[in-house]
Design an enzyme around this catalytic site. Sequence first.
Site, mmCIF file in Angstrom:
data_model
loop_
_atom_site.group_PDB
_atom_site.id
_atom_site.type_symbol
_atom_site.label_atom_id
_atom_site.label_comp_id
_atom_site.label_asym_id
_atom_site.label_seq_id
_atom_site.Cartn_x
_atom_site.Cartn_y
_atom_site.Cartn_z
ATOM 1 C CB CYS A 1 53.989 -26.865 1.134
ATOM 2 S SG CYS A 1 52.499 -26.034 0.499
ATOM 3 C CB CYS B 1 52.809 -28.125 -3.435
ATOM 4 S SG CYS B 1 54.112 -27.180 -2.605
ATOM 5 C CE LYS C 1 31.164 7.117 23.509
ATOM 6 N NZ LYS C 1 31.528 6.603 22.173
ATOM 7 C CD GLU D 1 22.078 9.815 26.588
ATOM 8 O OE1 GLU D 1 22.720 10.380 25.668
ATOM 9 O OE2 GLU D 1 21.135 10.353 27.195
ATOM 10 C CD GLU E 1 -2.779 -1.160 2.483
ATOM 11 O OE1 GLU E 1 -3.992 -0.922 2.474
ATOM 12 O OE2 GLU E 1 -2.143 -1.476 3.514
ATOM 13 C CE1 TYR E 2 5.498 5.346 3.186
ATOM 14 C CE2 TYR E 2 6.900 4.503 1.420
ATOM 15 C CZ TYR E 2 6.622 5.454 2.388
ATOM 16 O OH TYR E 2 7.464 6.532 2.542
ATOM 17 C CG ASP E 3 6.244 -0.231 -2.135
ATOM 18 O OD1 ASP E 3 6.875 0.604 -1.469
ATOM 19 O OD2 ASP E 3 6.521 -1.450 -2.154
ATOM 20 C CG LEU F 1 30.782 12.788 26.605
ATOM 21 C CD1 LEU F 1 29.665 11.792 26.887
ATOM 22 C CD2 LEU F 1 30.525 14.088 27.339
ATOM 23 C CD GLU G 1 27.610 8.880 17.343
ATOM 24 O OE1 GLU G 1 28.734 8.353 17.287
ATOM 25 O OE2 GLU G 1 27.434 10.056 17.725
#
Length: 658
Positions: free
Chosen positions: A401, A404, A114, A112, A36-38, A84, A170
């Site tokens: 190795c 190889c 960060k 709060e 509906e939004y579209d 801070l 932020e």
Amino acid sequence: MDMNEAKKRINELVETLNYHAHLYYVEDTNEISDYEYDMLQRELKELEALYPQYIRKDSPTQRVGGAPVSIFAKVEHKVQMGSLQDVFSFDEVRSFIDTVRKTVDDPEFVVEPKIDGLSVSLEYHNGEFIIGSTRGDGFVGEDVTKNLMTVKSIPIKLNKDLPLIEVRGETYMPKDVFFKLVKEQEDNDEQPFKNPRNAAAGSLRQKDPKIAAKRNLDIFCFNVQQIEGIELTSHKQSLDLLKELGFKTVPGYVKVKTADEVVQQIEKIGQMRFDLAYDIDGVVIKVDSFTQRESLGSTAKVPKWAVAYKFPPEEKNSRLIDIELNVGRTGVVTPVAVFESVFLAGTSVSRATLHNQDFINEKNISIGDIIRVRKAGDIIPEVLGSVEKHGEGTFKLPDKCPVCGSELVKNADEAAIRCPNVECPAQIFRSIVHFASKGAMNIDGLGPQIVRLLLDKGLISSVADLYSLKPSDLMELDNFKEKSVNNLLTAIEKSKNNSLDRLVFALGIRNIGQASAKLLCDKFGDLENIMAASADDIASIDGFGDVMAASVYKAFHEKHMIALIEKLTQCGLNTKYVKTQVDDRFAGKIFVLTGTLPTLKRDEAKALIEKYGGKASGSVSKKTSYVLAGEEAGSKLTKAQELGIEIITEEQFREMIK
């Protein structure tokens, strides 16, 4: 529909769509379906196309990004966007609270999360979004209004027409968006962002707002910098007002009185941090009363009325199941720890590099041990060591190795062990991936998966074979259609004309990066001269040492390298170097870059320095002429200040190259 009806309908649609967008992006709820939004947005686009004179600034169709900018204009912050003081223990938190109580009576605190993102300023006049800027150095930032317009949770028009309000927030990249972006970058052989914060910063500084729009950034607002029309007396009051005005505020803010309550809130936030859809790196504790803040004042760097508690990295124990051995393009064998999956910093982790034998010895690690694991910076897994021995002795890297079977070798001057076999399949694979990478020959579409497919099908066995591929070879491969075949072959053909320094870097010579490849080409002019140069001639290049010179000399005298270059030359690759230096105003000058520059990427800044005859170095010393510093400059800036080296901003640098 006449013009008046069209204008009325456009206004109705803008109001309706903005209402539902606010519900979705800010309130995290919805009243209508996406479909509906579209459909409403499609109707709005069609009407705006017919009646462009009625397009509103706050129309949701205007959030896709406008025309690119060539440079971000400077914005002087009327109110400093400061930082801070960080604290790292509950004792330090309690000490901060005790200090506050000695100065003011009965303080209350707002606690709060960060948010780990990029700090920005949003300025509104008469309720309309006028300008958005980065923090910069706290006093001067950059105008990124067009990019911020693409952040759908930022209101373009407020719910109340205040004469003036400046808000600090932020910007961040949600975790799911970040992981999707990294996968795309890895698939395109691009250097992926290290963490969501870097991704947010890089996205917000895109000169093309359409790219920023695709990055799906978000924002939490957490401070009123300045305001007219309303008098605010406390921080919580300001956060409540921001909500009323339509801003997405920092979540979960709580007002408390005692130190115990502050610590409880920190613990509560810490327990939920990895379940959040965004990164947080700590908790902010602020005195609520603005009057009390004035009494407390500030130091030269930070306010005395707030601190940021930083979370320690999460560590866990796990059982080491195996140690895998990876062979790199230069033959280095790297041990990788494979351990029982643990949940760290929000994701499951089961692998981490063990670097080399010296590292394994130092940490006393063997298969079967219980090891201590963490994520460095909450991103990169690392092994801290063995905490409970179950395996016998210490793990020893093999003599041969793992791919190889060649005898491994170890030079006295390095910790790594190497496979000396240039025909080792693992080295061939990684050398081709490196050759095609963005920093080297930049062959778009030739990522690790395609390289592996070409090798497995026997279509290539070295980088030279890339230039002999035919459409019929590729059409037989899975998922290759005519368009993808043409795109890849076009990219391969285009790479023939690359600058010689790209080719030299692409050859994968030990100790030779992009900058040193350019220095080689600057000195000798073409590939033939580089190959004919003596080790002493190469060592005479400013910035080269005996080790680098020996690496270059040895590489260009190895039979397989001579044969490869002969093939590449026959294929038509460019072997001449054209200098791009404009003048020598920076001749003899050494620049060191640190921090995030407002508009220039690090490679762009280096290219400009070299364009004017200067040199970009990775470390600060007494020989350094200038330190070009951006936001969040680190230890290099500190060392430059100690040595009395001139520190310049990007703006000053641009003045120097005008």
